[in-house]
Design a protein around this motif. Sequence first.
Motif, short mmCIF file in Angstrom:
data_model
loop_
_atom_site.label_atom_id
_atom_site.label_comp_id
_atom_site.label_asym_id
_atom_site.label_seq_id
_atom_site.Cartn_x
_atom_site.Cartn_y
_atom_site.Cartn_z
N PHE A 172 4.93 -9.65 -2.39
CA PHE A 172 3.75 -9.71 -3.25
C PHE A 172 3.35 -11.15 -3.53
O PHE A 172 2.15 -11.47 -3.61
N ILE A 173 4.33 -12.05 -3.68
CA ILE A 173 4.01 -13.47 -3.85
C ILE A 173 3.30 -13.99 -2.60
O ILE A 173 2.28 -14.68 -2.68
N ASN A 174 3.85 -13.63 -1.44
CA ASN A 174 3.22 -14.06 -0.18
C ASN A 174 1.82 -13.46 -0.03
O ASN A 174 0.91 -14.11 0.50
N LEU A 175 1.65 -12.22 -0.49
CA LEU A 175 0.34 -11.58 -0.43
C LEU A 175 -0.68 -12.37 -1.24
O LEU A 175 -1.82 -12.57 -0.80
N GLY A 176 -0.28 -12.82 -2.43
CA GLY A 176 -1.18 -13.62 -3.25
C GLY A 176 -1.53 -14.93 -2.58
O GLY A 176 -2.69 -15.36 -2.62
N MET A 177 -0.55 -15.56 -1.93
CA MET A 177 -0.80 -16.82 -1.23
C MET A 177 -1.75 -16.60 -0.05
O MET A 177 -2.64 -17.41 0.21
N LEU A 178 -1.56 -15.48 0.66
CA LEU A 178 -2.43 -15.17 1.79
C LEU A 178 -3.85 -14.91 1.32
O LEU A 178 -4.82 -15.33 1.95
N ASN A 179 -4.00 -14.25 0.17
CA ASN A 179 -5.31 -13.95 -0.38
C ASN A 179 -6.07 -15.22 -0.76
O ASN A 179 -7.30 -15.27 -0.65
N ASP A 180 -5.31 -16.24 -1.18
CA ASP A 180 -5.94 -17.49 -1.61
C ASP A 180 -6.14 -18.48 -0.45
O ASP A 180 -6.84 -19.48 -0.60
N ALA A 181 -5.49 -18.21 0.69
CA ALA A 181 -5.55 -19.14 1.82
C ALA A 181 -6.75 -18.83 2.71
O ALA A 181 -7.41 -17.80 2.57
N SER A 182 -7.02 -19.74 3.61
CA SER A 182 -8.08 -19.55 4.61
C SER A 182 -7.42 -19.45 5.98
O SER A 182 -7.21 -20.46 6.67
N CYS A 183 -7.08 -18.23 6.36
CA CYS A 183 -6.34 -18.00 7.61
C CYS A 183 -7.18 -17.29 8.65
O CYS A 183 -6.65 -16.65 9.57
N GLY A 184 -8.50 -17.36 8.50
CA GLY A 184 -9.36 -16.66 9.44
C GLY A 184 -9.42 -15.18 9.11
O GLY A 184 -8.92 -14.72 8.08
#
Length: 385
Positions: free
Chosen positions: A227-239
């Motif tokens: 879930f922590i990683n999910l939040g980071m992914l949601n805030d990132a710009s990964c295409g």
Amino acid sequence: MFRTWPVSWYVMFGLAGWGVPAIVILGPAAAAYSLLAVLPILFFCWNDRRTLLEATARDDADPKWLSADISIGLMAVAVLFTLYDAAFGKQMLTQNVFLNPNAVDVTIAKTDAEVGQGRSLVNLIGDLMVFMPFVLVDLARRSQTRFRLGMMAVAALCIFYQSGASRGMLLMSAFALFAGSGRLTLFRLIVGGTVALGLYEVASIMRGDMATTQYSNPMADSVIWPFINLGMLNDASCGNGTVPGFIGQFLQKFLPGFLVHKSVFSFNVEMTLCIYPSDDGSFESVSVYTWLGEMIYYRPSLAVALVAGVIAAAELRLVNAVLNALQLPATRIFVGLMCIYMLRSRIQDIYSYLLLLLIFGTIVLTPRIVAHMTTMRSRLRPVPT
């Protein structure tokens, strides 16, 4: 309880179990994704439990017993392939946490080397054989008494080999054996759960996870970090991907990687490199994001969630039919639990897993299908006058 759950129930539980808590991170969108993914399964698999109970009742009324030749043959196939795979195939002993203190590093290095690749023929067979130990446990109930202990021992050997560095597989395997090998009483549930959790903790110690634990214990870490990683992914710009791209990744699973070059998108690896960038493109571990990670990446997300549920429902209908025909309770429980565990990572993972089960189940059912077709032809043959 678990013996009367069809696999579709486990999948819906996994989708909701990993999806609903993500409301804290993604807000109402997480609830919408979960609902849209569950609804097609609920609609198309509504009668799965009823058909399972009916098939179980028919099997109990007319049980099918195994001959000595089949029992010996199954054990021989399991042992011989495990020895071959250990020497020339996936070589899982090098990734076993009980045998190699660097098992996790070996697994990561292998993952890095295989990024974007399909399965080789040997690896495909090895992945199919993951179901064999549970089939042995299930069929031991229908075998002669003198073979039962041997079949259980071979099953334990296969599970030990196949578990590698995966604590989750070890946990689910141990619990599935207790839950599926006999009548599930409260005592067996407690003992099975205790043994499974104990193996998980021991494997965590062997992997060295106790030294890096941040949330009280390894089990809590394994639940919280996605879930922590999910939040980071949601805030990132990964295409981002598209709905056709999501469907395309599923359709590629039907192409044999040892014959056709496939463009496999290693989602977890690519997202790990995005949110934890490195100069040389390497990684120390592969992060997971729950199945909602793919819903964030592929757009439009609501449409992807609905499509994801439809694909799962289609596979689950077939899986339910195969498992009802085979009557393998421990295998069904293991598959269901592994689906819950895999949804901690990706929904595409369970598509691959269910497809492997369909291939394996079809192979096991082949003699029965041939016998049925032969019987049908004999019935249709005109009687001479």
